[in-house]
Design a protein around this motif. Structure first.
Motif, short mmCIF file in Angstrom:
data_model
loop_
_atom_site.label_atom_id
_atom_site.label_comp_id
_atom_site.label_asym_id
_atom_site.label_seq_id
_atom_site.Cartn_x
_atom_site.Cartn_y
_atom_site.Cartn_z
N ILE A 67 0.83 -1.21 0.00
CA ILE A 67 0.00 0.00 0.00
C ILE A 67 0.87 1.26 0.00
CG2 ILE A 67 -0.26 -0.06 2.53
CD1 ILE A 67 -3.02 1.09 0.14
N SER A 68 1.95 1.27 0.79
CA SER A 68 2.79 2.48 0.84
C SER A 68 3.55 2.67 -0.47
CB SER A 68 3.76 2.43 2.02
OG SER A 68 4.75 1.43 1.84
N GLU A 69 3.93 1.56 -1.12
CA GLU A 69 4.63 1.65 -2.40
C GLU A 69 3.71 2.25 -3.47
OE1 GLU A 69 6.84 -1.15 -5.76
OE2 GLU A 69 6.05 -2.06 -3.92
N ILE A 70 2.47 1.80 -3.48
CA ILE A 70 1.52 2.31 -4.47
C ILE A 70 1.23 3.79 -4.24
CG2 ILE A 70 -0.89 2.15 -5.25
CD1 ILE A 70 -0.56 -0.93 -4.86
N VAL A 82 0.26 4.15 -12.72
CA VAL A 82 0.28 3.23 -11.57
C VAL A 82 -0.63 2.04 -11.83
CG1 VAL A 82 -0.30 2.98 -9.13
CG2 VAL A 82 0.91 5.02 -9.92
N VAL A 83 -1.81 2.29 -12.37
CA VAL A 83 -2.73 1.21 -12.71
C VAL A 83 -2.10 0.28 -13.73
CG1 VAL A 83 -4.94 0.66 -13.81
CG2 VAL A 83 -4.82 2.48 -12.10
N GLN A 84 -1.42 0.83 -14.72
CA GLN A 84 -0.74 0.01 -15.73
C GLN A 84 0.34 -0.86 -15.12
OE1 GLN A 84 0.60 2.88 -18.63
NE2 GLN A 84 -1.35 2.89 -19.75
N LEU A 85 1.10 -0.30 -14.15
CA LEU A 85 2.15 -1.07 -13.48
C LEU A 85 1.57 -2.26 -12.73
CD1 LEU A 85 4.36 1.82 -12.02
CD2 LEU A 85 5.11 0.13 -13.70
N VAL A 86 0.50 -2.00 -11.97
CA VAL A 86 -0.12 -3.08 -11.20
C VAL A 86 -0.76 -4.11 -12.12
CG1 VAL A 86 -1.85 -3.65 -9.46
CG2 VAL A 86 -0.46 -1.58 -9.20
N SER A 136 -10.22 1.50 -4.93
CA SER A 136 -11.07 1.90 -6.04
C SER A 136 -10.31 1.88 -7.36
CB SER A 136 -11.64 3.30 -5.78
OG SER A 136 -12.38 3.75 -6.88
N LEU A 137 -9.07 2.38 -7.34
CA LEU A 137 -8.24 2.41 -8.55
C LEU A 137 -7.94 1.00 -9.07
CD1 LEU A 137 -5.47 5.11 -7.90
CD2 LEU A 137 -7.19 5.15 -9.71
N LEU A 138 -7.70 0.08 -8.14
CA LEU A 138 -7.20 -1.24 -8.53
C LEU A 138 -8.28 -2.32 -8.60
CD1 LEU A 138 -3.85 -1.30 -6.53
CD2 LEU A 138 -4.29 -0.46 -8.84
N LYS A 139 -9.51 -2.01 -8.21
CA LYS A 139 -10.57 -3.01 -8.24
C LYS A 139 -10.83 -3.55 -9.64
CE LYS A 139 -15.04 -4.16 -6.27
NZ LYS A 139 -16.18 -3.69 -5.44
N THR A 144 -11.83 -7.27 -6.83
CA THR A 144 -12.27 -7.27 -5.44
C THR A 144 -11.56 -6.14 -4.69
OG1 THR A 144 -12.52 -8.65 -3.45
CG2 THR A 144 -10.45 -8.84 -4.65
N THR A 145 -12.00 -5.88 -3.47
CA THR A 145 -11.33 -4.90 -2.60
C THR A 145 -10.16 -5.61 -1.94
OG1 THR A 145 -13.42 -3.75 -2.21
CG2 THR A 145 -11.64 -3.32 -0.66
N ALA A 146 -8.97 -5.44 -2.51
CA ALA A 146 -7.83 -6.27 -2.12
C ALA A 146 -7.18 -5.85 -0.81
CB ALA A 146 -6.79 -6.27 -3.24
N PHE A 147 -7.02 -4.53 -0.59
CA PHE A 147 -6.31 -4.05 0.60
C PHE A 147 -7.26 -3.90 1.78
CE2 PHE A 147 -3.40 -2.62 -2.76
CZ PHE A 147 -2.18 -3.06 -2.23
N GLN A 148 -6.89 -4.50 2.91
CA GLN A 148 -7.73 -4.48 4.09
C GLN A 148 -6.89 -4.28 5.35
OE1 GLN A 148 -9.78 -8.24 4.13
NE2 GLN A 148 -10.62 -7.99 2.08
N LEU A 149 -7.48 -3.60 6.32
CA LEU A 149 -6.84 -3.48 7.64
C LEU A 149 -6.96 -4.80 8.38
CD1 LEU A 149 -8.04 0.01 8.93
CD2 LEU A 149 -5.66 -0.72 8.71
N GLN A 150 -5.87 -5.25 9.02
CA GLN A 150 -5.91 -6.48 9.80
C GLN A 150 -5.17 -6.28 11.11
OE1 GLN A 150 -4.94 -10.13 7.89
NE2 GLN A 150 -6.33 -9.79 6.16
N GLU A 151 -5.55 -7.10 12.09
CA GLU A 151 -4.89 -7.04 13.39
C GLU A 151 -3.56 -7.80 13.35
OE1 GLU A 151 -6.14 -5.14 15.84
OE2 GLU A 151 -7.66 -4.63 14.34
N ASN A 152 -2.69 -7.49 14.29
CA ASN A 152 -1.36 -8.10 14.37
C ASN A 152 -1.46 -9.52 14.93
OD1 ASN A 152 1.34 -8.67 14.63
ND2 ASN A 152 1.72 -7.22 16.27
#
Length: 371
Positions: A67-70, A82-86, A136-139, A144-152
């Motif tokens: 996420i930080s790289e994107i 960026v969309v083309q790269l992904v 939204s850009l990468l869906k 699907t909604t690929a990036f999600q917050l998760q617990e440690n």
């Protein structure tokens, strides 16, 4: 090299396509050419005993960018770029899976996770705030909604209690991948000559004369697929970047599964055979790591061990089993260089540390460019 008539006639005469580099790009390029030209004479030249660049020395991440790289890329590239790269990474991984099969390459989709040190609160906040935008850009690519917050849930220490995961990221065994590609090229009558270093080449009529450390020969078409070593042969903006890695001895009941990015992607680790493979640290000495030498340095190796003890395995004893390094090809922009150099010379280089993700696709595009 003192060649006989038979050797020259069998291996070095009437060559249609010569590919320099037997890594993921070079071998995929050769396979695509073979499909197009079933009777063509195809030769691959490799300076190492094994593929010497990054194809067999990487961490085996089937990833699309943390996420930080994107977000960082969005600051230096257009949204479309960026969309083309992904998209290129997505297509490359799917092509690799189709070519070799998930079981063959030991494809395991445990997800990819970005960890944030507690000192990087600002970066974590920025990534959270841009989560909806990036998804939204990468869906359209991921479906699907690929990036999600998760617990440690892996109980890492000295990091934020949440991290941001891409559920679609996976890991592969790059040794098995390269062995399978080599087997496939052999079955397709593609000759690979190892321990051969290309020193220079020049156009000669409708062919290219190639001089190596062992012999000189002519080929109708020449493809350069040497990635991080490209600037040794080409006048292209490809900078070598060494990546140092270590792997631990087996750890009983290792609970960590997945690919992990840490400190803006400068560090990365994963599980493999009940071990932790950990690499990175180039940011400790950018200038020193701009090298073709595949060695390790105490500065970076000591930091990797320190982070293993303090962050990744804080309550688990470990021993380092192996250390190594590989050479990536990077540049001022993330876009790979796939182009025609002259009438009969082409290149597919500068994979930007994303060789596993885009290598198959770059090889395919290089082949299509030359045929």
């Amino acid at each position: 090299m003192n060649l006989s008539y038979w050797e020259y006639k069998t291996w070095l005469s009437d060559i249609d396509f010569t590919i320099v580099g037997s890594g993921i790009v070079g071998l995929n390029c050769a396979l695509v050419i073979r499909k197009k030209y079933p009777s063509a004479k195809i030769v691959v030249l490799e300076k190492g005993v094994l593929p010497e660049g990054a194809s067999t020395k990487n961490a085996g991440f089937a990833c699309y960018g943390s996420i930080s790289e994107i977000i960082s890329d969005l600051n230096t590239h257009t949204e479309e770029e960026v969309v083309q790269l992904v998209d290129q990474r997505w297509k490359g991984i799917q092509l690799l899976r189709k070519t070799l099969g998930d079981e063959t390459i030991d494809y395991q989709q445990h997800g990819g996770h970005e960890l944030f040190p507690k000192s990087k609160e600002g970066l974590f906040k920025t990534c959270k705030e841009n989560l909806r935008l990036v998804n939204s850009l990468l869906k359209p690519i991921f479906g699907t909604t690929a990036f999600q917050l998760q617990e440690n849930r892996f109980h890492f220490k000295n990091i934020k209690e949440q991290y941001i995961s891409n559920t679609l990221e996976a890991q592969i065994n790059t040794g098995k991948m390269m062995a399978a590609l080599l087997n496939l090229t052999a079955k397709n009558a593609i000759r690979i000559l190892n321990a051969i270093t290309v020193e220079e080449f020049q156009e000669s009529g409708n062919a290219v004369e190639v001089r190596t450390n062992a012999f000189t020969f002519k080929t109708k078409k020449l493809m350069i697929a040497t990635n991080g070593f490209a600037s040794q042969l080409l006048n292209e903006k490809v900078q070598p970047a060494r990546a140092q890695v270590l792997v631990t001895q087996p750890i009983p009941e290792l609970h960590i599964k997945g690919t992990f990015h840490l400190d803006e992607g400068y560090y990365y680790f994963r599980n493999i055979d009940n071990r932790i493979l950990f690499g990175g640290g180039r940011n400790l000495d950018f200038k020193g790591e701009e090298t073709y030498e595949q060695t390790e340095t105490p500065l970076i190796q000591n930091q990797l061990e320190k982070m293993l003890a303090e962050i990744i395995l804080p309550d688990t004893p470990f021993e380092v089993a192996m250390r190594w390094s590989g050479t990536m090809g990077i540049g001022d922009v993330k876009k790979p260089i796939i182009k025609q150099i002259s009438d009969n010379v082409y290149c597919g280089v500068r994979l930007g540390g994303m060789g596993i993700a885009i290598g198959s696709q770059i090889g395919k595009e290089l082949a299509e460019l030359s045929v």
